[in-house]
Design a protein around this motif. Sequence first.
Motif, short mmCIF file in Angstrom:
data_model
loop_
_atom_site.label_atom_id
_atom_site.label_comp_id
_atom_site.label_asym_id
_atom_site.label_seq_id
_atom_site.Cartn_x
_atom_site.Cartn_y
_atom_site.Cartn_z
N ALA A 95 -30.14 -15.14 26.35
CA ALA A 95 -29.15 -14.15 25.89
C ALA A 95 -28.20 -14.78 24.88
O ALA A 95 -27.86 -14.16 23.86
N ALA A 96 -27.79 -16.03 25.11
CA ALA A 96 -26.90 -16.70 24.16
C ALA A 96 -27.60 -16.92 22.83
O ALA A 96 -26.98 -16.77 21.76
N GLN A 97 -28.87 -17.26 22.87
CA GLN A 97 -29.61 -17.48 21.63
C GLN A 97 -29.78 -16.18 20.86
O GLN A 97 -29.62 -16.15 19.64
N HIS A 98 -30.05 -15.08 21.55
CA HIS A 98 -30.20 -13.79 20.88
C HIS A 98 -28.86 -13.32 20.33
O HIS A 98 -28.81 -12.73 19.25
N ASP A 99 -27.78 -13.55 21.06
CA ASP A 99 -26.46 -13.14 20.58
C ASP A 99 -26.04 -13.94 19.35
O ASP A 99 -25.25 -13.46 18.54
N SER A 100 -26.56 -15.14 19.19
CA SER A 100 -26.18 -15.95 18.04
C SER A 100 -26.75 -15.40 16.74
O SER A 100 -26.30 -15.77 15.67
N HIS A 101 -27.72 -14.49 16.83
CA HIS A 101 -28.32 -13.93 15.62
C HIS A 101 -27.62 -12.66 15.14
O HIS A 101 -28.01 -12.11 14.13
N HIS A 102 -26.63 -12.18 15.86
CA HIS A 102 -25.89 -11.01 15.41
C HIS A 102 -24.86 -11.47 14.40
O HIS A 102 -23.84 -12.07 14.75
N LEU A 103 -25.12 -11.21 13.13
CA LEU A 103 -24.27 -11.75 12.08
C LEU A 103 -22.87 -11.16 12.12
O LEU A 103 -21.91 -11.82 11.75
N ALA A 104 -22.73 -9.93 12.57
CA ALA A 104 -21.40 -9.32 12.61
C ALA A 104 -20.51 -10.03 13.62
O ALA A 104 -19.29 -10.01 13.49
N ARG A 105 -21.07 -10.67 14.62
CA ARG A 105 -20.30 -11.36 15.65
C ARG A 105 -20.04 -12.82 15.31
O ARG A 105 -19.37 -13.52 16.03
N SER A 106 -20.63 -13.30 14.22
CA SER A 106 -20.47 -14.70 13.86
C SER A 106 -19.05 -14.97 13.41
O SER A 106 -18.42 -14.11 12.78
N PRO A 107 -18.52 -16.15 13.69
CA PRO A 107 -17.16 -16.48 13.25
C PRO A 107 -17.07 -16.50 11.74
O PRO A 107 -17.99 -16.96 11.05
N GLY A 108 -15.99 -15.98 11.21
CA GLY A 108 -15.77 -16.02 9.78
C GLY A 108 -16.39 -14.86 9.02
O GLY A 108 -16.31 -14.82 7.80
N ARG A 109 -17.03 -13.93 9.70
CA ARG A 109 -17.63 -12.79 9.03
C ARG A 109 -16.92 -11.53 9.46
O ARG A 109 -16.60 -11.35 10.63
N SER A 110 -16.74 -10.66 8.54
CA SER A 110 -16.11 -9.39 8.89
C SER A 110 -17.20 -8.43 9.37
O SER A 110 -18.36 -8.56 9.02
#
Length: 113
Positions: A95-110
């Motif tokens: 789940a953590a690996q899949h969540d890391s691919h959501h670009l909107a949730r990445s730090p520094g991105r709007s």
Amino acid sequence: MTLPITVQIYLLAAVVSFAVAGLIHLLVVTLDATRRREVSPPLAVDQPTTPRPTAPTPAQVAAISAALNEVLGSYRIVRIETAERGHTWVSGARAAQHDSHHLARSPGRSPSQ
């Protein structure tokens, strides 16, 4: 009227492809017919079947552990549990690996990017 060289190449490739497909089909049909002749007749219903193996009982695990203790020396068994119990960390990591691919949730991105 002659055809351009590219059209001739495509036609030649199509003819070769169909020839190879026909050869493969002929081989499959021949091998299937050979296999059907070699297959033994089905088992009769009244023949006994072999029992399916079951999971080891706690007594069997203890006996195997005692035998290993005699052969290998003294080791401490920390835990004996079912295999399903240890998979919880796998699903969390997945789940953590899949969540890391959501670009909107990445730090520094709007969220609009």
